[in-house]
Design an enzyme around this catalytic site. Structure first.
Site, PDB file in Angstrom:
ATOM      1  N   SER A 141       5.297   5.110   6.595  1.00 29.74           N
ATOM      2  CA  SER A 141       5.327   5.707   7.935  1.00 29.74           C
ATOM      3  C   SER A 141       5.696   7.168   7.807  1.00 29.74           C
ATOM      4  CB  SER A 141       6.354   4.973   8.802  1.00 29.74           C
ATOM      5  OG  SER A 141       6.681   5.714   9.960  1.00 29.74           O
ATOM      6  N   TYR A 154      15.269   2.374  10.462  1.00 31.87           N
ATOM      7  CA  TYR A 154      13.862   2.241  10.071  1.00 31.87           C
ATOM      8  C   TYR A 154      13.488   3.342   9.079  1.00 31.87           C
ATOM      9  CZ  TYR A 154       8.759   2.127  10.582  1.00 31.87           C
ATOM     10  OH  TYR A 154       7.401   2.064  10.338  1.00 31.87           O
TER      11      TYR A 154
END
Length: 242
Positions: A141, A154
């Protein structure tokens, strides 16, 4: 362009989103695909589409947060296929929250799926990848490069995944194995719809990266001749001024 004839691919997170798009793109190339996910009904729906082009589709229901499921998955794969030419780590989870208030249980959950699972599965399948000089893809990501407020947990797991990928590449390149990180921005997936809801903003999937866009980039990178290796790719939504 390198062909995919007689190749075997394992794709996690294949029941939806980016994993599904990559699995179907590989099946369209005639690859035997082993699709991994938690929801059996969703996997069966993906398999039905993939079987139109793939010589073989194997369904593996597994919760990658559970070490026992990963071990069982690896054991089944070793009994079903002789080699793994492509391993795609696409499964991932996310929880938002500030450092001050977010439970460490959320951190442990994200770590187990986003870092520990790809580590363990790669470790288990590496001998099968090495025999055919295969390729490993980590769907990361943009949070794996820059950590924004509210996504510390995250982002920490995605930074860790980048470290794992970079170190692994240095260890296995000499064996002829290529390793790719794909840093994906906001993509039109069920996960992103939930993220938008948590953020309290409207979800407009048509303005985001499409899963098929990511799949196209991955297939192109995997297809390159062995004179080149793509190590890192960043993909973001295109902000069209018109």
């Amino acid at each position: 362009m390198t062909g995919f004839a007689n190749q075997v691919a394992v794709v996690t997170g294949a029941s939806s989103g980016i994993g599904k798009a990559i699995a179907l793109s590989l099946s369209a190339q005639g690859v035997t695909v082993c699709i991994v996910g938690r929801r059996l009904d969703a996997l069966e729906a993906v398999a039905k589409i993939a079987r139109a082009t793939s010589p073989r589709v194997l369904i593996h229901q597994a919760d990658l947060a559970q070490v026992e499921d990963i071990q069982g998955l690896a054991m089944r794969l070793r009994s079903e296929v002789e080699h793994v030419d492509v391993l795609v780590h696409s499964a991932g989870v996310i929880a938002l929250g500030r450092v001050e208030t977010t439970s460490v249980k959320e951190l442990d959950w994200q770590y187990s799926v986003n870092v520990r699972a790809p580590y363990l599965l790669t470790q288990a399948l590496l001998p099968m990848i090495r025999t055919c000089r295969g390729q490993i893809v980590f769907i990361n990501s943009t949070a794996g490069r820059i950590a924004a407020p509210g996504v510390s947990q995250y982002a920490a797991t995605k930074h860790a995944l980048k470290a794992l990928t970079d170190s692994l590449r240095g260890e296995v390149n000499a064996d002829g194995i290529r390793v790719l990180s794909v840093f994906v921005g906001r993509t039109a997936t069920a996960m992103q719809a939930v993220v938008h809801e948590m953020e309290g903003r409207p979800y407009t999937p048509e303005t985001l990266i499409q899963p098929e866009d990511v799949a196209a980039v991955v297939i192109n990178s995997l297809s390159l001749p062995r004179t080149a290796e793509v190590t890192d790719i960043g993909i973001r939504p295109f902000k069209n001024p018109n």
